[in-house]
Scaffold this active site. Structure first.
Site, PDB file in Angstrom:
ATOM      1  N   ASP A   1      -7.357  -1.670  -5.169  1.00 38.32           N
ATOM      2  CA  ASP A   1      -8.816  -1.759  -5.121  1.00 38.32           C
ATOM      3  C   ASP A   1      -9.428  -1.140  -3.877  1.00 38.32           C
ATOM      4  O   ASP A   1     -10.648  -1.165  -3.711  1.00 38.32           O
ATOM      5  CB  ASP A   1      -9.292  -3.210  -5.260  1.00 38.32           C
ATOM      6  CG  ASP A   1      -8.552  -4.161  -4.339  1.00 38.32           C
ATOM      7  OD1 ASP A   1      -7.820  -3.691  -3.453  1.00 38.32           O
ATOM      8  OD2 ASP A   1      -8.691  -5.389  -4.534  1.00 38.32           O
TER       9      ASP A   1
ATOM     10  N   HIS B   1     -11.637  -6.584  -3.681  1.00 40.01           N
ATOM     11  CA  HIS B   1     -11.206  -6.492  -2.288  1.00 40.01           C
ATOM     12  C   HIS B   1     -12.132  -7.298  -1.373  1.00 40.01           C
ATOM     13  O   HIS B   1     -12.421  -6.905  -0.254  1.00 40.01           O
ATOM     14  CB  HIS B   1     -11.156  -5.030  -1.828  1.00 40.01           C
ATOM     15  CG  HIS B   1     -10.096  -4.754  -0.801  1.00 40.01           C
ATOM     16  ND1 HIS B   1      -8.752  -4.673  -1.104  1.00 40.01           N
ATOM     17  CD2 HIS B   1     -10.173  -4.547   0.538  1.00 40.01           C
ATOM     18  CE1 HIS B   1      -8.060  -4.425   0.000  1.00 40.01           C
ATOM     19  NE2 HIS B   1      -8.902  -4.345   1.008  1.00 40.01           N
TER      20      HIS B   1
ATOM     21  N   TYR C   1       0.879  -1.154   0.000  1.00 38.38           N
ATOM     22  CA  TYR C   1       0.000   0.000   0.000  1.00 38.38           C
ATOM     23  C   TYR C   1       0.923   1.211   0.000  1.00 38.38           C
ATOM     24  O   TYR C   1       1.637   1.438   0.985  1.00 38.38           O
ATOM     25  CB  TYR C   1      -0.877   0.044   1.252  1.00 38.38           C
ATOM     26  CG  TYR C   1      -2.115  -0.816   1.218  1.00 38.38           C
ATOM     27  CD1 TYR C   1      -3.188  -0.479   0.421  1.00 38.38           C
ATOM     28  CD2 TYR C   1      -2.217  -1.939   2.033  1.00 38.38           C
ATOM     29  CE1 TYR C   1      -4.341  -1.252   0.420  1.00 38.38           C
ATOM     30  CE2 TYR C   1      -3.364  -2.723   2.036  1.00 38.38           C
ATOM     31  CZ  TYR C   1      -4.418  -2.369   1.228  1.00 38.38           C
ATOM     32  OH  TYR C   1      -5.550  -3.140   1.219  1.00 38.38           O
TER      33      TYR C   1
END
Length: 527
Positions: A276, A395, A247
């Site tokens: 996502d 996700h 991330y």
């Protein structure tokens, strides 16, 4: 000799100006750390004056405490004998609260298998885990956005795809091995980057890695894992394959430092850039799980964690929770656990800026996770060979509700731009409950299939052994399906083995976006 602190003394320090918490039987002054906490000060202040071990331990790798606080912040031991007597909850007394609603999911869990040996499928494993893991773990694992439409559809869509078995084919041999991103694996399913495994069992992600070693499966380590990447891969077998989920942080230096750290781990073969969930979805089950709260309420769970076991309390979807695993500040409107993992996550990623930045900081192949349209899949293919693969995913239904299941996106790709399947390795993620689901995805062109919640539940059911049982079940179901289809090898699976017409009726059938017309890609396949 260090002073021993009482319950009343700790309770006096619950403000921004003086904030104490109890961790692992010791009292810490965390006042100076409040403005530096990545998720904001509110998360810590909500736990001020309490034993925060239950909240802290499952989600922070060992060493975090020492790295974050100066030595003088450790004030001294906590005297547990000074705790007030805690009133037993209805569950502890085996008495339901008055006017309690009957929860069908809980009734089903009560009738579910009581041991791993009794588990015959993924649903059994989930039900067994539901009996064992804490309310908070269940709330985090189970939750999805809004009305759970995408999550439910993820599971249901595979049942609309029919198999086309063949006869008079020698089905003696069956080989589930394949290659993923050029790496040899024994099964085409892998562990997707699922966070916070130690909420369910102390084996955590390291236990999952050992299970992957047993079955020759790939594992993508979560950016928010509850153990360090070094701990997770410590007992990996020669040739075992890992990816690292990224991330990207608003403070890019943090991500750059992590990429440099991952570069030193040869077991990690690629970077999985997750796209996502640039912002957290609204996960209502997550927000409704209730913490026991307080020093007294946390002692039993803390003791269980220190002994290496999971809490035995049963989940109940009617209750509300507050999780320290949230790395973002809990907002005044009452956000739950799901918002936590996004503290500092950059919302400004673009094709133009992010991939060149990544090229500067890693030479590992890039896999993009979270594509939900064929347009984005096509654009990703233009960035090969830096981008080696894409994971079609919504996700787990945890970001945008009513987003399409990954099989829809795979079918879109087959219809509009099938050449992508030859330029990139395309993986699907979400909703896999059976080995037949894996086979269907592979037949439609997926190179591999990701498992998210299922390994978390396997871990919650029995740690490493639970994940191994999950793999055993899925592999056996896959082999049965392949034999009945007349396929000896994974590479032999193709669209001729399935009938996806019922699902094809529901896939996108709109007009070209102007940007796609400029790229000249909006040409329907003649397949």
């Amino acid at each position: 000799m260090a002073k021993t602190y009482t319950y009343d003394e700790v309770q006096q320090h619950r403000t921004q100006e003086s904030c104490w918490v109890v961790l692992y039987g010791n009292v810490y002054d965390v006042t100076s750390f409040l403005p530096e906490h990545p998720g904001g000060s509110k998360i810590i202040l909500q736990l001020a004056g309490t034993d925060a071990t239950e909240e802290y331990d499952p989600i922070h790798p060992p060493g975090t405490l020492e790295e974050s606080l100066p030595a003088e912040a450790k004030l001294g031991p906590f005297d547990e004998s000074t705790l007030p007597k805690a009133e037993k909850s209805p569950e502890e007394t085996d008495q339901p609260p008055r006017n309690a609603k009957v929860d069908p999911a809980q009734e089903q869990a009560d009738e579910s298998p009581d041991s791993l040996e009794e588990c015959l499928n993924v649903d059994d494993i989930e039900a067994l885990a539901t009996k064992k893991i804490s309310r908070k773990a269940w709330g985090y694992y189970f939750s999805a956005s809004d009305d759970l439409i995408s999550k439910t559809f993820n599971n249901r869509v595979y049942s609309s795809i029919l198999m086309r078995p063949r006869i008079f084919v020698d089905c003696t041999r069956c080989d589930t091995s394949t290659t993923l991103l050029g790496n040899q694996v024994n099964v085409p399913f892998f562990i997707s980057p699922a966070a916070m495994a130690r909420l369910g069992h102390s084996d955590g992600e390291a236990g999952m890695a050992r299970a992957c070693g047993t079955y020759g499966a790939m594992q993508i380590i979560s950016n928010n894992a509850s153990q360090t990447p070094e701990q997770i891969i410590a007992e990996s077998k020669p040739g075992q394959v890992f990816g690292w989920q990224l991330y990207v942080q608003t403070e890019r230096k943090k991500s750059e430092d992590m990429l440099a750290r991952i570069k030193k781990l040869p077991q990690v073969k690629f970077i999985c850039l997750t796209l996502d969930a640039p912002v957290p979805g609204k996960r209502e089950h997550d927000e409704r799980t209730k913490s026991g709260g307080g020093v007294a309420g946390n002692l039993a769970v803390r003791s269980a964690v220190q002994q290496g076991s999971a809490s035995e309390t049963k989940p109940h979807p009617e209750e509300k929770t507050l999780r320290l695993e949230e790395k973002v500040e809990k907002d005044d409107s009452g956000g739950g656990v799901g918002k936590a993992l996004f503290a500092g996550t950059a919302p400004d990623l673009t094709w133009k800026t992010t991939l060149p930045w990544l090229r500067q900081h890693t030479d590992l192949p890039i896999v993009l996770k979270g594509l939900q349209t064929h347009e984005d899949a096509y654009i990703a293919s233009l960035h090969a060979p830096q981008v080696k693969g894409i994971i079609l995913s919504n996700h787990g239904g945890r970001a945008m509700d009513t987003a399409p299941p990954s099989i829809h996106t795979l079918l879109e790709i087959r219809q509009y731009c099938p050449e992508i399947l030859n330029k990139l390795e395309v993986f699907v993620d979400g909703g896999i409950r059976r080995g037949t689901d894996v086979v269907k995805a592979l037949a439609l062109g997926a190179k591999g299939v990701g498992l998210g919640r299922a390994p978390l539940y396997g871990n919650g059911a029995a740690g490493q052994a639970g994940v191994e049982r999950l793999f055993e079940i899925l592999k056996a179901e896959m082999e049965t399906a392949m034999r009945l289809l007349g396929c000896e090898k994974v590479s032999e699976l193709g669209p001729q083995h399935v009938n996806a017409r019922a699902v094809e009726r529901d896939i996108f059938d709109g007009v070209a976006a102007p940007s796609m017309e400029k790229l000249g890609m909006w040409v329907r396949s003649k397949l």
